[in-house]
Design a protein around this motif. Sequence first.
Motif, PDB file in Angstrom:
ATOM      1  N   SER A  10     -34.166 -67.760  19.575  1.00  0.00           N
ATOM      2  CA  SER A  10     -33.792 -66.396  19.910  1.00  0.00           C
ATOM      3  C   SER A  10     -32.265 -66.354  19.975  1.00  0.00           C
ATOM      4  O   SER A  10     -31.607 -67.398  19.957  1.00  0.00           O
ATOM      5  N   SER A  11     -31.675 -65.202  20.092  1.00  0.00           N
ATOM      6  CA  SER A  11     -30.216 -65.098  20.189  1.00  0.00           C
ATOM      7  C   SER A  11     -29.698 -65.855  21.399  1.00  0.00           C
ATOM      8  O   SER A  11     -28.692 -66.565  21.324  1.00  0.00           O
ATOM      9  N   ALA A  12     -30.386 -65.730  22.523  1.00  0.00           N
ATOM     10  CA  ALA A  12     -29.960 -66.424  23.744  1.00  0.00           C
ATOM     11  C   ALA A  12     -30.086 -67.940  23.573  1.00  0.00           C
ATOM     12  O   ALA A  12     -29.199 -68.697  23.995  1.00  0.00           O
ATOM     13  N   GLN A  13     -31.168 -68.393  22.953  1.00  0.00           N
ATOM     14  CA  GLN A  13     -31.347 -69.825  22.719  1.00  0.00           C
ATOM     15  C   GLN A  13     -30.269 -70.352  21.770  1.00  0.00           C
ATOM     16  O   GLN A  13     -29.749 -71.452  21.968  1.00  0.00           O
ATOM     17  N   TRP A  14     -29.952 -69.572  20.741  1.00  0.00           N
ATOM     18  CA  TRP A  14     -28.930 -69.985  19.798  1.00  0.00           C
ATOM     19  C   TRP A  14     -27.566 -70.098  20.487  1.00  0.00           C
ATOM     20  O   TRP A  14     -26.823 -71.053  20.268  1.00  0.00           O
ATOM     21  N   ASP A  15     -27.244 -69.118  21.332  1.00  0.00           N
ATOM     22  CA  ASP A  15     -25.988 -69.171  22.089  1.00  0.00           C
ATOM     23  C   ASP A  15     -25.933 -70.428  22.951  1.00  0.00           C
ATOM     24  O   ASP A  15     -24.891 -71.092  23.030  1.00  0.00           O
ATOM     25  N   GLN A  16     -27.045 -70.763  23.590  1.00  0.00           N
ATOM     26  CA  GLN A  16     -27.098 -71.962  24.429  1.00  0.00           C
ATOM     27  C   GLN A  16     -26.906 -73.226  23.587  1.00  0.00           C
ATOM     28  O   GLN A  16     -26.177 -74.132  23.977  1.00  0.00           O
TER      29      GLN A  16
END
Length: 168
Positions: A10-16
């Motif tokens: 997800s976008s949040a997972q990718w950012d992490q």
Amino acid sequence: WYTVYMDVFSSAQWDQKQKEYQEQLRIQKEMEARTVDSIGIGQMQPERDHNLESEKSNVGEFGGHHWRDARDGGWFAFDMKVLPDVPQELVCTYWGSDGGGREFDILVDDVKIATQNLNNDNPGKFWDAVYVIPLELTKGKDKVRVKLAAHPGKSAGGLFGCRVLKIQ
């Protein structure tokens, strides 16, 4: 037929993941700036360059990394460059899922600086153990002999990497 597996984020997972990657790069760059010497353990030429000797020792590859161990009271030893009169530490890389009878001493010029017992310390990850090298062991020297010696009936390692670093 071929199958390709890809991670999906997800976008949040990718950012992490990006933050984790940047942190790994920062740590690696900082470690390289402090490195006095490192050995490509388990690889023929780097081990020759560091005058590796061993008894009851094996090499192999796991997870894209080479390793060396010693079994049943065996050992392996190699030369590492040091800086005289500068505080330094020995950093050894292990596989965090190793365990079961892996108990050994770490010696610098035949002086024990630590006893290590690998016992599933960091499951599924490589990790670094840090051992301070007493200043009297490097005083006036440009190299030392590092030895991993298995306790009787036990194993030393697997060691996946080793560095001498200047202490910040």
